[in-house]
Design a protein around this motif. Structure first.
Motif, PDB file in Angstrom:
ATOM      1  N   GLN A 119       0.751  -1.014   0.081  1.00  0.00           N
ATOM      2  CA  GLN A 119      -0.171   0.044  -0.540  1.00  0.00           C
ATOM      3  C   GLN A 119       0.928   1.041   0.127  1.00  0.00           C
ATOM      4  O   GLN A 119       1.759   1.107   0.363  1.00  0.00           O
ATOM      5  CB  GLN A 119      -0.885   0.019   1.189  1.00  0.00           C
ATOM      6  N   PRO A 120       0.127   2.437  -0.250  1.00  0.00           N
ATOM      7  CA  PRO A 120       0.993   3.201  -0.819  1.00  0.00           C
ATOM      8  C   PRO A 120       1.441   4.218   0.889  1.00  0.00           C
ATOM      9  O   PRO A 120       1.031   3.884   1.503  1.00  0.00           O
ATOM     10  CB  PRO A 120       0.075   4.511  -1.180  1.00  0.00           C
ATOM     11  N   ASP A 121       2.874   4.683   0.801  1.00  0.00           N
ATOM     12  CA  ASP A 121       2.731   5.223   2.104  1.00  0.00           C
ATOM     13  C   ASP A 121       2.726   6.798   2.753  1.00  0.00           C
ATOM     14  O   ASP A 121       2.750   6.599   3.508  1.00  0.00           O
ATOM     15  CB  ASP A 121       4.742   4.868   2.166  1.00  0.00           C
ATOM     16  N   ASP A 122       1.693   7.291   1.441  1.00  0.00           N
ATOM     17  CA  ASP A 122       0.748   8.683   2.496  1.00  0.00           C
ATOM     18  C   ASP A 122      -0.676   7.716   2.703  1.00  0.00           C
ATOM     19  O   ASP A 122      -1.150   8.680   2.126  1.00  0.00           O
ATOM     20  CB  ASP A 122       1.178   9.390   0.909  1.00  0.00           C
ATOM     21  N   ALA A 123      -1.435   6.629   2.509  1.00  0.00           N
ATOM     22  CA  ALA A 123      -2.185   6.451   2.803  1.00  0.00           C
ATOM     23  C   ALA A 123      -2.661   6.643   3.985  1.00  0.00           C
ATOM     24  O   ALA A 123      -1.866   7.334   5.633  1.00  0.00           O
ATOM     25  CB  ALA A 123      -2.732   4.276   2.961  1.00  0.00           C
ATOM     26  N   PRO A 124      -3.913   6.967   4.622  1.00  0.00           N
ATOM     27  CA  PRO A 124      -4.327   7.742   6.188  1.00  0.00           C
ATOM     28  C   PRO A 124      -3.780   7.019   6.775  1.00  0.00           C
ATOM     29  O   PRO A 124      -3.087   7.362   7.584  1.00  0.00           O
ATOM     30  CB  PRO A 124      -5.418   7.534   5.344  1.00  0.00           C
ATOM     31  N   ILE A 125      -4.217   5.694   6.923  1.00  0.00           N
ATOM     32  CA  ILE A 125      -3.904   5.188   8.061  1.00  0.00           C
ATOM     33  C   ILE A 125      -1.864   5.140   8.641  1.00  0.00           C
ATOM     34  O   ILE A 125      -1.837   6.144   9.478  1.00  0.00           O
ATOM     35  CB  ILE A 125      -4.199   3.190   8.262  1.00  0.00           C
ATOM     36  N   PRO A 181      -6.797  -0.650   4.569  1.00  0.00           N
ATOM     37  CA  PRO A 181      -5.658  -0.446   5.342  1.00  0.00           C
ATOM     38  C   PRO A 181      -5.176  -0.886   6.331  1.00  0.00           C
ATOM     39  O   PRO A 181      -6.092  -1.018   6.901  1.00  0.00           O
ATOM     40  CB  PRO A 181      -6.261   1.615   5.299  1.00  0.00           C
ATOM     41  N   ALA A 182      -3.932  -0.717   6.974  1.00  0.00           N
ATOM     42  CA  ALA A 182      -3.701  -2.026   8.011  1.00  0.00           C
ATOM     43  C   ALA A 182      -2.528  -1.007   7.887  1.00  0.00           C
ATOM     44  O   ALA A 182      -1.506  -1.074   6.984  1.00  0.00           O
ATOM     45  CB  ALA A 182      -3.504  -2.854   8.094  1.00  0.00           C
ATOM     46  N   VAL A 183      -1.672  -1.510   9.656  1.00  0.00           N
ATOM     47  CA  VAL A 183      -0.272  -1.076   9.714  1.00  0.00           C
ATOM     48  C   VAL A 183      -0.129  -2.123  10.926  1.00  0.00           C
ATOM     49  O   VAL A 183      -1.029  -2.649  11.528  1.00  0.00           O
ATOM     50  CB  VAL A 183      -0.187   0.474  10.193  1.00  0.00           C
ATOM     51  N   THR A 184       1.242  -2.309  11.358  1.00  0.00           N
ATOM     52  CA  THR A 184       1.260  -2.949  12.389  1.00  0.00           C
ATOM     53  C   THR A 184       2.590  -1.944  13.183  1.00  0.00           C
ATOM     54  O   THR A 184       3.415  -1.912  12.468  1.00  0.00           O
ATOM     55  CB  THR A 184       2.087  -4.554  11.772  1.00  0.00           C
ATOM     56  N   LEU A 185       1.976  -2.144  14.720  1.00  0.00           N
ATOM     57  CA  LEU A 185       2.603  -0.881  15.413  1.00  0.00           C
ATOM     58  C   LEU A 185       3.335  -1.640  16.710  1.00  0.00           C
ATOM     59  O   LEU A 185       2.682  -2.616  17.337  1.00  0.00           O
ATOM     60  CB  LEU A 185       1.386   0.007  16.487  1.00  0.00           C
ATOM     61  N   GLY A 186       3.810  -1.586  17.336  1.00  0.00           N
ATOM     62  CA  GLY A 186       4.742  -1.905  18.678  1.00  0.00           C
ATOM     63  C   GLY A 186       3.893  -1.800  19.749  1.00  0.00           C
ATOM     64  O   GLY A 186       3.260  -0.538  19.841  1.00  0.00           O
ATOM     65  N   ALA A 187       4.153  -2.684  21.143  1.00  0.00           N
ATOM     66  CA  ALA A 187       3.565  -2.334  21.350  1.00  0.00           C
ATOM     67  C   ALA A 187       4.646  -1.700  23.057  1.00  0.00           C
ATOM     68  O   ALA A 187       4.269  -1.607  23.694  1.00  0.00           O
ATOM     69  CB  ALA A 187       3.525  -4.436  22.493  1.00  0.00           C
ATOM     70  N   GLY A 188       5.700  -1.435  22.832  1.00  0.00           N
ATOM     71  CA  GLY A 188       6.408  -0.523  23.589  1.00  0.00           C
ATOM     72  C   GLY A 188       7.533  -1.588  24.240  1.00  0.00           C
ATOM     73  O   GLY A 188       7.143  -2.516  23.994  1.00  0.00           O
ATOM     74  N   ASN A 224     -11.443   9.711   7.974  1.00  0.00           N
ATOM     75  CA  ASN A 224     -12.233   8.435   7.712  1.00  0.00           C
ATOM     76  C   ASN A 224     -13.986   9.757   7.871  1.00  0.00           C
ATOM     77  O   ASN A 224     -14.449   9.621   6.622  1.00  0.00           O
ATOM     78  CB  ASN A 224     -12.617   7.309   8.222  1.00  0.00           C
ATOM     79  N   HIS A 225     -14.058   9.841   8.677  1.00  0.00           N
ATOM     80  CA  HIS A 225     -15.182  10.901   9.462  1.00  0.00           C
ATOM     81  C   HIS A 225     -15.361  11.847   7.216  1.00  0.00           C
ATOM     82  O   HIS A 225     -16.247  12.154   7.087  1.00  0.00           O
ATOM     83  CB  HIS A 225     -15.827  11.261  10.609  1.00  0.00           C
TER      84      HIS A 225
END
Length: 255
Positions: A161-167, A201-208, A244-245
């Motif tokens: 997906q593009p790096d400028d995707a909203p998510i 749209p999806a991303v993976t983020l760390g838990a800290g 999204n809104h």
């Protein structure tokens, strides 16, 4: 070995999901938005087995056939771009030191940032297994034979997906809001693979926190400032909803 069964069921049963965040690993500044695909196989070579001395020359060995296959796999040539990998991760088999093995098994993992390259590597793998058992049977030329059983145990789709995707931008701005420097990470294999492959749209983020030496016996974790992980995730959720809104309002006004 879960093969994303949970997230696959989630998207199979729910067709109204318009965004997804996977929580995987540590840190609070990394943003993974590309999906590395993988195919995983369990291969079992089976034969009659026998005594290492008494049956020698009369039966082929399942372990020897397995060894031939591994040697062929080790010589695969795969592209660096898109990054494509392979490994025989687990092997087992045999009964005793003085036995010709009746069974031997291996688990094989192959990955790529391109679904086409995963499939090409799989084709090489299948040919290696076929050639290996034929060579072992030909070596002894007996009525007794070894044969392989190939079972697919993992299928994770690749996706981009593009790096400028909203998510992605929502995660970037959320990281900035925490006073951290966001980083677009390379492609990886996570629960986000499935939605990304579906165009969701999806991303993976760390838990800290911090960690190192992943997937090794010396893997470690440091919980310092671990709270920033959940904060980044929560801010990303809020911003994604706001985006999204806003898009929905623009579309409504356009009509």
């Amino acid at each position: 070995m879960g093969d994303l069964r949970g997230v696959k069921a989630l998207f199979q049963d729910n067709k109204d999901i318009d965004g997804y965040i996977s929580i995987d690993g540590t840190g609070a500044s990394g943003i993974c938005y590309l999906a590395t695909g993988s195919h995983r196989f369990e291969v079992t070579f089976k034969g009659p087995g026998g005594h290492s001395f008494g049956a020698f020359g009369k039966v082929p060995s399942a372990i020897h056939a397995l060894g031939r296959a591994i040697a062929k796999i080790a010589d695969f040539q795969v592209p660096k771009d898109p990054k494509t990998t392979f490994t025989v991760g687990v092997i087992s088999g045999g009964t005793s030191v003085n036995s010709i093995a009746a069974e031997a098994k291996m688990w094989v993992d192959m990955r790529s940032n391109s679904e086409d390259e995963v499939c090409k590597t799989e084709a090489l793998f299948r040919k290696a297994v076929l050639d290996a058992y034929l060579e072992e049977n030909t070596r002894w030329n007996t009525e007794a034979k070894v044969y392989p059983v190939i079972q697919l145990v993992g299928d994770r789709p690749a996706g981009t997906q593009p790096d400028d995707a909203p998510i992605v931008q929502a995660a970037w701005l959320s990281t900035k809001a925490l006073g951290l420097e966001p980083e677009l990470e390379g492609s990886s294999s996570t629960d986000s693979n499935l939605p990304i492959s579906l165009g969701i749209p999806a991303v993976t983020l760390g838990a800290g926190g911090k960690s190192g030496n992943g997937h090794s016996p010396s893997e470690w974790y440091d919980p310092t400032d671990a709270y920033k992980g959940p904060q980044q995730i929560f801010l990303t959720i809020l911003l994604s909803i706001a985006f999204n809104h806003h898009v929905a309002q623009l579309r409504a006004n356009a009509h």
